[in-house]
Design a protein around this motif. Sequence first.
Motif, PDB file in Angstrom:
ATOM      1  N   SER A  28       0.828  -1.214   0.000  1.00 15.07           N
ATOM      2  CA  SER A  28       0.000   0.000   0.000  1.00 15.07           C
ATOM      3  C   SER A  28       0.855   1.253   0.000  1.00 15.07           C
ATOM      4  O   SER A  28       0.546   2.241  -0.684  1.00 15.07           O
ATOM      5  CB  SER A  28      -0.935   0.005   1.217  1.00 15.07           C
ATOM      6  OG  SER A  28      -1.928  -0.997   1.095  1.00 15.07           O
ATOM      7  N   LEU A  29       1.936   1.230   0.737  1.00 16.15           N
ATOM      8  CA  LEU A  29       2.846   2.376   0.753  1.00 16.15           C
ATOM      9  C   LEU A  29       3.546   2.546  -0.594  1.00 16.15           C
ATOM     10  O   LEU A  29       3.776   3.681  -1.050  1.00 16.15           O
ATOM     11  CB  LEU A  29       3.880   2.214   1.873  1.00 16.15           C
ATOM     12  CG  LEU A  29       3.348   2.325   3.309  1.00 16.15           C
ATOM     13  CD1 LEU A  29       4.442   1.990   4.311  1.00 16.15           C
ATOM     14  CD2 LEU A  29       2.789   3.722   3.579  1.00 16.15           C
ATOM     15  N   LEU A  30       3.866   1.441  -1.231  1.00 14.50           N
ATOM     16  CA  LEU A  30       4.486   1.511  -2.568  1.00 14.50           C
ATOM     17  C   LEU A  30       3.486   2.067  -3.584  1.00 14.50           C
ATOM     18  O   LEU A  30       3.845   2.892  -4.446  1.00 14.50           O
ATOM     19  CB  LEU A  30       4.958   0.122  -2.985  1.00 14.50           C
ATOM     20  CG  LEU A  30       6.175  -0.438  -2.235  1.00 14.50           C
ATOM     21  CD1 LEU A  30       6.362  -1.921  -2.541  1.00 14.50           C
ATOM     22  CD2 LEU A  30       7.432   0.345  -2.612  1.00 14.50           C
ATOM     23  N   ASP A  31       2.225   1.643  -3.484  1.00 19.75           N
ATOM     24  CA  ASP A  31       1.186   2.143  -4.389  1.00 19.75           C
ATOM     25  C   ASP A  31       0.942   3.632  -4.169  1.00 19.75           C
ATOM     26  O   ASP A  31       0.607   4.372  -5.102  1.00 19.75           O
ATOM     27  CB  ASP A  31      -0.128   1.383  -4.153  1.00 19.75           C
ATOM     28  CG  ASP A  31      -0.043  -0.087  -4.545  1.00 19.75           C
ATOM     29  OD1 ASP A  31       0.889  -0.449  -5.299  1.00 19.75           O
ATOM     30  OD2 ASP A  31      -0.890  -0.869  -4.076  1.00 19.75           O
ATOM     31  N   GLN A  32       1.101   4.076  -2.941  1.00 19.36           N
ATOM     32  CA  GLN A  32       0.841   5.465  -2.582  1.00 19.36           C
ATOM     33  C   GLN A  32       1.952   6.410  -3.032  1.00 19.36           C
ATOM     34  O   GLN A  32       1.703   7.592  -3.294  1.00 19.36           O
ATOM     35  CB  GLN A  32       0.683   5.564  -1.057  1.00 19.36           C
ATOM     36  CG  GLN A  32       0.423   6.957  -0.523  1.00 19.36           C
ATOM     37  CD  GLN A  32       0.710   7.042   0.967  1.00 19.36           C
ATOM     38  OE1 GLN A  32       1.757   6.603   1.428  1.00 19.36           O
ATOM     39  NE2 GLN A  32      -0.231   7.599   1.712  1.00 19.36           N
ATOM     40  N   LYS A  33       3.149   5.909  -3.147  1.00 17.84           N
ATOM     41  CA  LYS A  33       4.335   6.753  -3.346  1.00 17.84           C
ATOM     42  C   LYS A  33       4.186   7.766  -4.487  1.00 17.84           C
ATOM     43  O   LYS A  33       4.546   8.943  -4.327  1.00 17.84           O
ATOM     44  CB  LYS A  33       5.565   5.853  -3.585  1.00 17.84           C
ATOM     45  CG  LYS A  33       6.909   6.577  -3.488  1.00 17.84           C
ATOM     46  CD  LYS A  33       7.304   6.871  -2.063  1.00 17.84           C
ATOM     47  CE  LYS A  33       8.680   7.552  -2.018  1.00 17.84           C
ATOM     48  NZ  LYS A  33       9.792   6.620  -2.256  1.00 17.84           N
ATOM     49  N   LYS A  78      12.308  -0.742   1.027  1.00 16.59           N
ATOM     50  CA  LYS A  78      11.758  -0.814  -0.318  1.00 16.59           C
ATOM     51  C   LYS A  78      10.972   0.454  -0.665  1.00 16.59           C
ATOM     52  O   LYS A  78      11.101   1.004  -1.758  1.00 16.59           O
ATOM     53  CB  LYS A  78      10.822  -2.028  -0.436  1.00 16.59           C
ATOM     54  CG  LYS A  78      11.518  -3.378  -0.426  1.00 16.59           C
ATOM     55  CD  LYS A  78      10.473  -4.495  -0.542  1.00 16.59           C
ATOM     56  CE  LYS A  78      11.111  -5.861  -0.477  1.00 16.59           C
ATOM     57  NZ  LYS A  78      10.081  -6.941  -0.545  1.00 16.59           N
ATOM     58  N   VAL A  79      10.185   0.916   0.300  1.00 12.55           N
ATOM     59  CA  VAL A  79       9.349   2.095   0.067  1.00 12.55           C
ATOM     60  C   VAL A  79      10.221   3.320  -0.179  1.00 12.55           C
ATOM     61  O   VAL A  79      10.004   4.082  -1.152  1.00 12.55           O
ATOM     62  CB  VAL A  79       8.405   2.340   1.267  1.00 12.55           C
ATOM     63  CG1 VAL A  79       7.692   3.690   1.123  1.00 12.55           C
ATOM     64  CG2 VAL A  79       7.387   1.216   1.382  1.00 12.55           C
ATOM     65  N   LYS A  80      11.193   3.532   0.666  1.00 15.61           N
ATOM     66  CA  LYS A  80      12.044   4.708   0.539  1.00 15.61           C
ATOM     67  C   LYS A  80      12.880   4.680  -0.754  1.00 15.61           C
ATOM     68  O   LYS A  80      13.232   5.722  -1.306  1.00 15.61           O
ATOM     69  CB  LYS A  80      12.955   4.844   1.756  1.00 15.61           C
ATOM     70  CG  LYS A  80      12.261   5.464   2.969  1.00 15.61           C
ATOM     71  CD  LYS A  80      11.640   6.807   2.623  1.00 15.61           C
ATOM     72  CE  LYS A  80      11.241   7.620   3.819  1.00 15.61           C
ATOM     73  NZ  LYS A  80      12.294   8.381   4.458  1.00 15.61           N
ATOM     74  N   ALA A  81      13.207   3.475  -1.202  1.00 16.25           N
ATOM     75  CA  ALA A  81      14.026   3.349  -2.409  1.00 16.25           C
ATOM     76  C   ALA A  81      13.215   3.416  -3.694  1.00 16.25           C
ATOM     77  O   ALA A  81      13.792   3.542  -4.783  1.00 16.25           O
ATOM     78  CB  ALA A  81      14.799   2.023  -2.362  1.00 16.25           C
TER      79      ALA A  81
END
Length: 356
Positions: free
Chosen positions: A205-210, A352-355
């Motif tokens: 979800s955080l990756l989709d939000q980025k 993963k999210v930050k990258a």
Amino acid sequence: MKRTALIAVAAVAAIGLTACSSGSGNAGGSSPASKQLNIYAWADEIPKSVIAAFEKETGITVTVDTFDANETMISKLAAGGSGYDIVEPSQYAVQQLVGQELVQKLDHSKITGLDNLAAKFADPSYDKGNEYSVPWIWGTTGLAYNTKCTGGKELTSWDALWDPAYKGKIYMLDNMLSAYIPALQVNGLKATSTSEKDIAKATQSLLDQKPLLAGYNSSNYADLLASGDACVAESYGGSAIAKVVADNPDVKFVIPKEGGTLWVDGFSIAKDAPHADAAYKWLNFTLEPKIAAMATDDGGSASANEAAKKEITDKASLDSVAVYPSAEQLKNSEFIVDPGKALTFFQQGWTKVKAS
């Protein structure tokens, strides 16, 4: 305020142990009358008025050093010889301090006023029976938004942080566990989950939000909301957002229907406290309703002391959801606690999210 406290919750083992603070004073031992008290606390959470009143009443000189992360405080105590008597851990940090035997089990026969605490802090999940900590102030993690940007629409759900309508004007807190709060709850999961599967779902979800984000921000998002440069933001409750809400009728703060979370900072006595008798005097003093009320009147934070509410002169704070949300608004809220071994799953996902 906050919560850099939640960054790398159990990563204290990986943090270099720091040297004793120059402000620690009499680390070597205690005089019979203990005229010194050394405190290690969050910046701006103990009003100067409280320190001055304690010194005047007791004749004890207080030295306060401050930290910006629980991990820093834990490392200082773990290094030994810190000289601190009172420390101010957040709820999950109490668990870590107890696990590492860095704080004393409190002698309740020496404490008066615990019955002044609000019910939710009198026997908290992270410290049953308040055996190791006395709650001081508390707050929430919720949702803030600007109604001009939303076209007057009221926001009630974490869903808003994933709404393409606000693309480029959405901010998330720049803090690992804080960011996972809405990511877990928006999926119908508990913010306290330690399930690898749940954390993986929240990570996605955080990756989709980025792509929708303006950025991660734990410092001036309240100002960005006030200026309209931000439409919606994950926000810590407390004095910063409360001031903006009070000054700008377009800015709102809500506890999302999914629940949000609670945090609490309290006082514990260090295991090797050189002035333990003075430390107990501090606990008793800060449990007095008139003193606890200063946390709100002079510090802008919600007091964990229920009896203090009658002493608070800033009545607007009592009606502010950003400072004192109601029991109904908090019915689905939980304390964020130490995730233990599951921290690895959060760290891997956050990387993963930050990258991305």
